[in-house]
Motif scaffolding. Sequence first.
Motif, PDB file in Angstrom:
ATOM      1  N   VAL A  57      10.401  31.656 -16.391  1.00  0.00           N
ATOM      2  CA  VAL A  57      10.060  33.343 -15.748  1.00  0.00           C
ATOM      3  C   VAL A  57       8.439  33.619 -16.398  1.00  0.00           C
ATOM      4  O   VAL A  57       7.826  33.558 -15.989  1.00  0.00           O
ATOM      5  N   MET A  71       6.008  30.551 -15.724  1.00  0.00           N
ATOM      6  CA  MET A  71       5.121  29.607 -14.634  1.00  0.00           C
ATOM      7  C   MET A  71       3.832  30.893 -14.440  1.00  0.00           C
ATOM      8  O   MET A  71       3.068  29.969 -14.384  1.00  0.00           O
ATOM      9  N   PHE A  80       4.931  26.025 -12.599  1.00  0.00           N
ATOM     10  CA  PHE A  80       5.910  25.709 -12.505  1.00  0.00           C
ATOM     11  C   PHE A  80       5.949  24.173 -13.033  1.00  0.00           C
ATOM     12  O   PHE A  80       8.120  24.684 -13.405  1.00  0.00           O
ATOM     13  N   SER A 108      10.355  23.960 -14.798  1.00  0.00           N
ATOM     14  CA  SER A 108      11.062  23.756 -14.029  1.00  0.00           C
ATOM     15  C   SER A 108      11.502  22.807 -14.834  1.00  0.00           C
ATOM     16  O   SER A 108      12.574  22.329 -14.704  1.00  0.00           O
TER      17      SER A 108
END
Length: 190
Positions: free
Chosen positions: A132, A135, A140, A144
């Motif tokens: 978080v 990002m 992302f 991720s």
Amino acid sequence: MDAKKAESKQEKVPADLDVTPNADEEETLTPEELAAQWEAEAPDPAGPVANLLSSLVVLALSIAGMVISLGLGLGTPAAPAAGMWPFIITLIAAVMSVAQIIVGRTGGKDGEKFSSLSWYAVIGFATLILMVVLMPLIGFEIPSLLLCFVWMRWLGGERWRSATIYSILIVGAFYGIFIAALGTTIPRLF
């Protein structure tokens, strides 16, 4: 014909060979026998103090999540803002933790004692927070990909190749769903 094949297979096994039970023999157990076996293999229960403490931690995190969600704005059900779904999820977690505080006082027969494997949840939560934080800075895709890889390789025990392939496929699927198909405004590199 099948009976003759089964007899011939049994005759080929030496009598002094110790044959371990296979999955077919485990399937022949009754539900009561399976329940007894699972209960014998289960870890010790956590107890009321551990249930209370873990419920209080979840409640504190839920309250923090609700405060942050309110800061993002809730909007309306017809036009939800960025904080609507995080608020709903953290509200549900808060209600469940309060229910666990009330119910868990009886001893918590289902909860397990904390062990070295309990740290997996902490590692999973910390890596999720790291994702978080990263990002908005780098998009992302990379956070991720790293999150999926860490979760599958070290928390899930997958092999290097499997963890790599699955991570790429999962991030590709998320990219296809949220960027290409839905056109969301998630921070991204591509």
